[in-house]
Every structure is written in structure tokens, then in C-alpha cells.
Design a protein around this motif. Structure first.
Motif, PDB file in Angstrom:
ATOM      1  N   LEU A  41       0.835  -1.205   0.000  1.00 41.55           N
ATOM      2  CA  LEU A  41       0.000   0.000   0.000  1.00 41.55           C
ATOM      3  C   LEU A  41       0.870   1.255   0.000  1.00 41.55           C
ATOM      4  CD1 LEU A  41      -2.819  -0.900   2.562  1.00 41.55           C
ATOM      5  CD2 LEU A  41      -2.905  -0.979   0.061  1.00 41.55           C
ATOM      6  N   ALA A  42       0.469   2.215  -0.816  1.00 44.61           N
ATOM      7  CA  ALA A  42       1.168   3.496  -0.893  1.00 44.61           C
ATOM      8  C   ALA A  42       0.387   4.561  -0.122  1.00 44.61           C
ATOM      9  CB  ALA A  42       1.326   3.921  -2.358  1.00 44.61           C
ATOM     10  N   LYS A  94      -4.818   7.922   1.072  1.00 47.96           N
ATOM     11  CA  LYS A  94      -5.517   9.185   0.827  1.00 47.96           C
ATOM     12  C   LYS A  94      -6.777   8.951   0.008  1.00 47.96           C
ATOM     13  CE  LYS A  94      -1.520  12.289   1.078  1.00 47.96           C
ATOM     14  NZ  LYS A  94      -0.678  13.257   0.331  1.00 47.96           N
ATOM     15  N   LEU A  95      -6.670   8.088  -1.010  1.00 48.89           N
ATOM     16  CA  LEU A  95      -7.834   7.813  -1.848  1.00 48.89           C
ATOM     17  C   LEU A  95      -8.945   7.153  -1.036  1.00 48.89           C
ATOM     18  CD1 LEU A  95      -9.311   7.634  -4.529  1.00 48.89           C
ATOM     19  CD2 LEU A  95      -8.125   5.472  -4.963  1.00 48.89           C
ATOM     20  N   PHE A  96      -8.595   6.168  -0.212  1.00 50.68           N
ATOM     21  CA  PHE A  96      -9.617   5.507   0.594  1.00 50.68           C
ATOM     22  C   PHE A  96     -10.312   6.509   1.517  1.00 50.68           C
ATOM     23  CE2 PHE A  96     -11.254   3.220   4.253  1.00 50.68           C
ATOM     24  CZ  PHE A  96     -11.972   2.200   3.641  1.00 50.68           C
ATOM     25  N   ALA A  97      -9.540   7.400   2.129  1.00 50.27           N
ATOM     26  CA  ALA A  97     -10.119   8.403   3.022  1.00 50.27           C
ATOM     27  C   ALA A  97     -11.074   9.322   2.274  1.00 50.27           C
ATOM     28  CB  ALA A  97      -9.016   9.215   3.698  1.00 50.27           C
ATOM     29  N   ARG A  98     -10.727   9.684   1.034  1.00 46.68           N
ATOM     30  CA  ARG A  98     -11.600  10.561   0.252  1.00 46.68           C
ATOM     31  C   ARG A  98     -12.880   9.831  -0.168  1.00 46.68           C
ATOM     32  NH1 ARG A  98     -12.301  14.396   1.475  1.00 46.68           N
ATOM     33  NH2 ARG A  98     -12.989  15.337  -0.482  1.00 46.68           N
ATOM     34  N   THR A 115      -5.261  -6.491  -0.623  1.00 47.12           N
ATOM     35  CA  THR A 115      -4.035  -6.406   0.178  1.00 47.12           C
ATOM     36  C   THR A 115      -4.330  -6.566   1.660  1.00 47.12           C
ATOM     37  OG1 THR A 115      -3.017  -4.951  -1.466  1.00 47.12           O
ATOM     38  CG2 THR A 115      -2.055  -4.948   0.738  1.00 47.12           C
ATOM     39  N   THR A 116      -5.406  -5.948   2.143  1.00 49.71           N
ATOM     40  CA  THR A 116      -5.747  -6.035   3.569  1.00 49.71           C
ATOM     41  C   THR A 116      -6.382  -7.374   3.922  1.00 49.71           C
ATOM     42  OG1 THR A 116      -7.902  -5.002   3.158  1.00 49.71           O
ATOM     43  CG2 THR A 116      -6.069  -3.540   3.766  1.00 49.71           C
ATOM     44  N   GLY A 117      -6.985  -8.034   2.917  1.00 48.06           N
ATOM     45  CA  GLY A 117      -7.596  -9.325   3.160  1.00 48.06           C
ATOM     46  C   GLY A 117      -8.961  -9.250   3.801  1.00 48.06           C
ATOM     47  N   VAL A 118      -9.566  -8.047   3.846  1.00 51.85           N
ATOM     48  CA  VAL A 118     -10.898  -7.883   4.433  1.00 51.85           C
ATOM     49  C   VAL A 118     -11.737  -6.984   3.532  1.00 51.85           C
ATOM     50  CG1 VAL A 118     -10.148  -8.210   6.823  1.00 51.85           C
ATOM     51  CG2 VAL A 118     -10.139  -5.916   5.819  1.00 51.85           C
ATOM     52  N   ARG A 119     -13.049  -7.067   3.729  1.00 52.09           N
ATOM     53  CA  ARG A 119     -13.948  -6.180   2.996  1.00 52.09           C
ATOM     54  C   ARG A 119     -14.066  -4.866   3.765  1.00 52.09           C
ATOM     55  NH1 ARG A 119     -20.134  -7.651   1.029  1.00 52.09           N
ATOM     56  NH2 ARG A 119     -20.406  -5.838  -0.341  1.00 52.09           N
ATOM     57  N   LEU A 171     -10.019   3.223   8.090  1.00 53.91           N
ATOM     58  CA  LEU A 171     -10.111   4.665   7.867  1.00 53.91           C
ATOM     59  C   LEU A 171      -9.398   5.429   8.977  1.00 53.91           C
ATOM     60  CD1 LEU A 171     -11.183   7.169   6.377  1.00 53.91           C
ATOM     61  CD2 LEU A 171     -13.304   6.940   7.714  1.00 53.91           C
ATOM     62  N   GLY A 172      -9.567   4.993  10.223  1.00 55.98           N
ATOM     63  CA  GLY A 172      -8.901   5.670  11.331  1.00 55.98           C
ATOM     64  C   GLY A 172      -7.389   5.686  11.158  1.00 55.98           C
ATOM     65  N   TYR A 173      -6.831   4.549  10.743  1.00 59.09           N
ATOM     66  CA  TYR A 173      -5.387   4.488  10.500  1.00 59.09           C
ATOM     67  C   TYR A 173      -4.996   5.350   9.298  1.00 59.09           C
ATOM     68  CZ  TYR A 173      -4.411   0.885  13.971  1.00 59.09           C
ATOM     69  OH  TYR A 173      -4.244   0.210  15.154  1.00 59.09           O
ATOM     70  N   CYS A 174      -5.832   5.338   8.252  1.00 64.20           N
ATOM     71  CA  CYS A 174      -5.548   6.168   7.067  1.00 64.20           C
ATOM     72  C   CYS A 174      -5.433   7.639   7.456  1.00 64.20           C
ATOM     73  CB  CYS A 174      -6.651   6.003   6.028  1.00 64.20           C
ATOM     74  SG  CYS A 174      -6.634   4.438   5.144  1.00 64.20           S
ATOM     75  N   LEU A 175      -6.377   8.114   8.249  1.00 60.42           N
ATOM     76  CA  LEU A 175      -6.383   9.527   8.627  1.00 60.42           C
ATOM     77  C   LEU A 175      -5.185   9.870   9.503  1.00 60.42           C
ATOM     78  CD1 LEU A 175     -10.201  10.010   9.347  1.00 60.42           C
ATOM     79  CD2 LEU A 175      -8.919  10.762   7.342  1.00 60.42           C
TER      80      LEU A 175
END
Length: 306
Positions: free
Chosen positions: A4-5, A10-14, A45-49, A68-72
Motif C-alpha cells: 500500500l502506498a 488518501k484515496l480511501f479516506a476521500r 491487500t488487507t484481506g478484508v472487505r 479509515l482511522g489508520y488512514c487519517l
């Protein structure tokens, strides 16, 4: 997770904030299919939905909320790191997304952009122009120009000035229809009102030392503060406009005040609002510092003008 980059996060958070793949794709100016493939790769990559997809839109799964919490937190830390390095090099550069009402954008921010670029050639500005209250996170906005000071703990505000509202007309209208000499004469004129903000159609006055609000019926109506200002400058009638935007037009001969001795402009503070996580970024600080000075100078010029 090693695949993961930062941009994936950032994209997931948006996507989570916007609740729509198409909205995220429009924001990035890429095909929806590209966003969809990136999300599929993240989930693999995360192995979860991480997302529930339905005809009603997207929603986060329990695992998606955790992700999302980790992304932010991670992207926020990256922003802070960029800010630290940028502060050391002293450079303000990059894209800044700024949200403002149509009238503030058109009559205050737009005239300032050339000088902002001259002082900070590395900055680029994207204006998000609308009259609704912007959500900084959901809308991906760096700075919101707004009135009112009630903010969550995740946001900070810096005062830019005061936003009052008064009545104005174009000289062409004044010559054609004359101007009222008392609030009681307003019903004889063509008035311009705002359908999106009915409270702005309660025009406040002080008459014989007493405050009163006069509900007005618009001959011309619009849901946009910017369009209302344009209607006034085009000579269609009398409108209630933001003084920060209108007073420079008065001194340019584009507008004339109406019932100035009776109008209660009811000024409220105008703020530049940003998130606490991004306030130290040089590009954010540079823009806010610039607009504080720009609005102050514009106001002083209006006061000095004959």
C-alpha cells in the motif's frame, strides 16, 4: 500491507468522506474504473472487505472504519512531516483548495489571486465556490472562508475581518427609478432576495432609535449570493449585499448605498478556517496571512476613498 502506498490511503479516506466512487474520481480527474481498481487492490491487500456497495452508495464495514482511522492518522502525520520540512526550507508551494461563498469568491478572493501568485509563485489555488457550509474533511478543503466562530476541536480559525450587509443599487437603477428615502418606501421598488437563505430577506433597520426587521418580497430572486450581487450591479433593483464586497464597488462607482442612515449592517466576524492537522503547513499559512493583509488593505482603501 507493504504494497500500500500513501496515495492509496488518501484515496480511501476521500472515498469514505464523499461516499461515492464517481465523486472521488471527479475530484482526482480520473476514470471511475481506476478508483474502483485501486479500492479492489486495497481490499485484496488487507484481506478484508472495507466497503459495502449498494444502489444507495457506499458505506464502511466495521473493518473499513478501523482502516479509515489508520488512514487519517497516517496521512495526517505525513502532512505534518511535509509541513516541518517546508518550514525549514521556507517555501510555500503546492495546491490549496479554498471554499467560499459566491460573493466572497467573486469580489474578494478573485481580485487577490494575481497578487497572491506574485508573492508566492509556487502556490496554486482551487476555488470551491458555493453558498453551503463546507465540510473540510468530506470536501477535501484546506481553507474555508466563513462567518461564525463555533468550531469543532479539530478546526482552527483566524479572523479576516467583519462581514456586514447593507443595501445597494446600481447608478443606472437609481437614475431610472430613484432611491427610497425611508424603509417604508421599499415596497415601491424592485427588490432582490435570496431563496436559499430566507433569513437574509429580513432586512434590519434602525428607525427613530428602534431596531426593526422588514420582511421583503423579491421581484427578482436567486439562490446565489454572487448572482444577487450581479443582479444589483446590472441595475435590476435593490439588494442586500456583503459590505466587504460591495464597498469597493461603491468607490469604483459601480454601486451606490441605499438607506445608509437607516440600515443596520449587523457585522459578524469573518474567518479563515482550517484543520488543526494542516494549520502549520506553509502553503496554508501563506494563503491565510496574505488574505488577512489583503482584506485589511482593501478595507483601508475603501475608508480613505472620497
Amino acid at each position: 500491507m507493504d504494497d500500500l502506498a500513501f496515495d492509496d490511503l488518501k484515496l480511501f479516506a476521500r472515498v469514505a468522506a464523499l461516499g461515492s466512487l464517481s465523486a472521488a474520481a471527479r475530484e482526482r480527474d480520473v476514470p471511475v474504473s481506476q478508483v474502483s481498481r485501486t479500492l479492489a487492490r486495497i481490499e485484496k491487500t488487507t484481506g478484508v472487505r472495507l466497503l459495502h456497495r449498494s444502489t444507495h452508495g457506499l458505506s464502511l464495514t466495521a473493518e473499513g472504519e478501523t482502516f479509515l482511522g489508520y488512514c487519517l492518522r497516517i496521512t495526517g502525520a505525513l502532512d505534518e512531516l511535509q509541513g516541518e520540512f517546508a518550514q525549514q526550507t521556507g517555501g510555500a508551494s503546492g495546491l490549496v483548495r479554498v471554499a467560499a461563498s459566491t460573493v466572497i469568491a467573486q469580489y474578494i478572493l478573485l481580485p487577490s489571486l494575481s497578487e497572491l501568485h506574485r508573492q508566492h509563485p509556487g502556490l496554486r489555488v482551487e476555488l470551491d465556490v458555493n453558498d453551503r457550509l463546507t465540510d473540510l474533511v468530506r470536501d477535501g478543503v484546506d481553507i474555508a472562508i466563513r462567518s461564525g466562530s463555533h468550531l469543532p476541536d479539530t478546526q482552527v480559525a483566524r479572523a479576516l475581518g467583519h462581514l456586514g450587509r447593507a443595501l445597494y443599487a446600481a447608478p443606472a437603477y437609481a437614475q431610472r427609478a430613484g432611491l427610497p428615502q425611508h424603509p417604508s418606501e421599499l415596497h415601491l421598488h424592485r427588490l432582490i432576495t435570496n431563496t436559499a437563505a430566507p433569513h437574509l430577506n429580513q432586512w434590519p433597520f434602525v428607525v427613530d432609535g428602534r431596531a426593526l426587521k422588514l420582511p421583503v418580497e423579491g421581484f427578482w430572486r436567486t439562490n446565489s449570493t454572487g448572482m444577487a450581487a450581479s443582479m444589483v450591479t446590472q441595475g435590476l433593483g435593490i439588494g442586500r449585499l456583503a459590505t466587504l464586497a460591495a464597498e469597493p464597488l461603491v468607490h469604483q462607482g459601480i454601486l451606490v448605498p441605499v438607506l445608509a442612515e437607516f440600515v443596520d449592517d449587523q457585522p459578524v466576524p469573518l474567518f479563515a478556517v482550517t484543520s488543526t492537522a494542516r494549520q502549520r503547513l506553509p502553503k496554508i499559512q501563506a494563503c491565510i496571512d496574505f488574505w488577512v493583509e489583503w482584506i485589511a488593505q482593501d478595507r483601508q482603501a475603501s475608508v480613505r476613498a472620497p
